[in-house]
Enzyme design. Sequence first.
Site, PDB file in Angstrom:
ATOM      1  N   TYR A  51     -10.144  -0.352  -7.706  1.00  0.00           N
ATOM      2  CA  TYR A  51      -9.464  -1.023  -6.580  1.00  0.00           C
ATOM      3  C   TYR A  51     -10.383  -1.839  -5.677  1.00  0.00           C
ATOM      4  O   TYR A  51     -10.018  -2.888  -5.176  1.00  0.00           O
ATOM      5  CB  TYR A  51      -8.703   0.004  -5.728  1.00  0.00           C
ATOM      6  CG  TYR A  51      -7.580   0.725  -6.434  1.00  0.00           C
ATOM      7  CD1 TYR A  51      -7.115   0.308  -7.689  1.00  0.00           C
ATOM      8  CD2 TYR A  51      -6.978   1.842  -5.853  1.00  0.00           C
ATOM      9  CE1 TYR A  51      -6.089   0.987  -8.337  1.00  0.00           C
ATOM     10  CE2 TYR A  51      -5.946   2.523  -6.495  1.00  0.00           C
ATOM     11  CZ  TYR A  51      -5.503   2.092  -7.732  1.00  0.00           C
ATOM     12  OH  TYR A  51      -4.496   2.755  -8.367  1.00  0.00           O
ATOM     13  N   CYS A  56      -8.811 -10.588  -2.056  1.00  0.00           N
ATOM     14  CA  CYS A  56      -7.625 -11.061  -1.336  1.00  0.00           C
ATOM     15  C   CYS A  56      -7.401 -12.557  -1.581  1.00  0.00           C
ATOM     16  O   CYS A  56      -8.329 -13.294  -1.925  1.00  0.00           O
ATOM     17  CB  CYS A  56      -7.795 -10.851   0.165  1.00  0.00           C
ATOM     18  SG  CYS A  56      -7.803  -9.135   0.689  1.00  0.00           S
ATOM     19  N   GLU A  58      -6.840 -14.916   0.604  1.00  0.00           N
ATOM     20  CA  GLU A  58      -7.558 -15.767   1.552  1.00  0.00           C
ATOM     21  C   GLU A  58      -8.990 -16.006   1.095  1.00  0.00           C
ATOM     22  O   GLU A  58      -9.506 -17.114   1.132  1.00  0.00           O
ATOM     23  CB  GLU A  58      -7.590 -15.112   2.944  1.00  0.00           C
ATOM     24  CG  GLU A  58      -6.230 -14.862   3.564  1.00  0.00           C
ATOM     25  CD  GLU A  58      -5.657 -13.502   3.222  1.00  0.00           C
ATOM     26  OE1 GLU A  58      -5.774 -13.065   2.056  1.00  0.00           O
ATOM     27  OE2 GLU A  58      -5.090 -12.876   4.121  1.00  0.00           O
ATOM     28  N   CYS A  94      -6.624  -9.370   6.296  1.00  0.00           N
ATOM     29  CA  CYS A  94      -7.358  -8.115   6.502  1.00  0.00           C
ATOM     30  C   CYS A  94      -8.667  -8.407   7.254  1.00  0.00           C
ATOM     31  O   CYS A  94      -9.071  -9.567   7.415  1.00  0.00           O
ATOM     32  CB  CYS A  94      -7.639  -7.436   5.157  1.00  0.00           C
ATOM     33  SG  CYS A  94      -9.021  -8.153   4.255  1.00  0.00           S
ATOM     34  N   CYS A  97     -11.331 -10.472   5.341  1.00  0.00           N
ATOM     35  CA  CYS A  97     -10.998 -11.915   5.256  1.00  0.00           C
ATOM     36  C   CYS A  97     -11.223 -12.598   6.607  1.00  0.00           C
ATOM     37  O   CYS A  97     -11.688 -13.743   6.654  1.00  0.00           O
ATOM     38  CB  CYS A  97      -9.565 -12.101   4.777  1.00  0.00           C
ATOM     39  SG  CYS A  97      -9.371 -11.693   3.021  1.00  0.00           S
TER      40      CYS A  97
HETATM   41  N1  THU Z   1      -4.255  -8.616   0.360  1.00  0.00           N
HETATM   42  C1  THU Z   1      -4.503  -9.961   0.471  1.00  0.00           C
HETATM   43  O1  THU Z   1      -4.471 -10.698  -0.525  1.00  0.00           O
HETATM   44  N2  THU Z   1      -4.793 -10.444   1.699  1.00  0.00           N
HETATM   45  C2  THU Z   1      -4.896  -9.688   2.834  1.00  0.00           C
HETATM   46  O2  THU Z   1      -5.333 -10.186   3.859  1.00  0.00           O
HETATM   47  C3  THU Z   1      -4.444  -8.298   2.802  1.00  0.00           C
HETATM   48  C4  THU Z   1      -4.299  -7.689   1.467  1.00  0.00           C
HETATM   49  C5  THU Z   1      -3.956  -8.055  -0.965  1.00  0.00           C
HETATM   50  C6  THU Z   1      -5.062  -7.211  -1.535  1.00  0.00           C
HETATM   51  C7  THU Z   1      -4.291  -6.304  -2.470  1.00  0.00           C
HETATM   52  O3  THU Z   1      -4.174  -6.959  -3.710  1.00  0.00           O
HETATM   53  C8  THU Z   1      -2.912  -6.193  -1.857  1.00  0.00           C
HETATM   54  O4  THU Z   1      -2.823  -7.245  -0.910  1.00  0.00           O
HETATM   55  C9  THU Z   1      -2.651  -4.869  -1.169  1.00  0.00           C
HETATM   56  O5  THU Z   1      -3.675  -4.537  -0.317  1.00  0.00           O
END
Ligand code: THU
Length: 144
Positions: A51, A56, A58, A94, A97
């Site tokens: 994991y 992400c 962004e 998050c 990011c």
């Molecule tokens: N995720 C993003 O792509 N951007 C974020 O800012 C928050 C989380 C994705 C990562 C993971 O694949 C899924 O969302 C769940 O955390």
Amino acid sequence: MEQEQIKELIRLALQARKAAYAPYSHFQVGAALLCGNGRVYTGCNIENASYGATCCAERTAVYKAVSQGERGFLAIAIAGGLGKDGPDGYAYPCGICRQVMKEFCGGSFLIIVAKGEEEYRVHTLEELLPCGFGGEALSGEERS
Ligand code: THU
């Protein structure tokens, strides 16, 4: 930014979301990053069985752009959620990011979180990452 430009960026983020690789969380995210020269780089989240190796949407977009030599960024639109037909809520970036945005974008960089073309919120990076840590702290430059 003009409303039409915001909507176009959201459209591109929604389109990018379709490429999300999220077999574990099923939380699909798309992002569209607008450069100062008008170019747009898109990204989606890319998960991994380990994991922690997930990237992400962004960061995918920012890294694509930076690896193509881009530096000046104006805005990013983000569309994410569990909904199959579209985002079911606002997906805020998050912490990692936000920190990556801080590396390459100024405080007035716009972060547009969208459920759709008609439903979105606009924030600045300064709003979402106040008192952040940046490179100036490492170079001994005056800090405000
Ligand atoms: N995720 C993003 O792509 N951007 C974020 O800012 C928050 C989380 C994705 C990562 C993971 O694949 C899924 O969302 C769940 O955390």
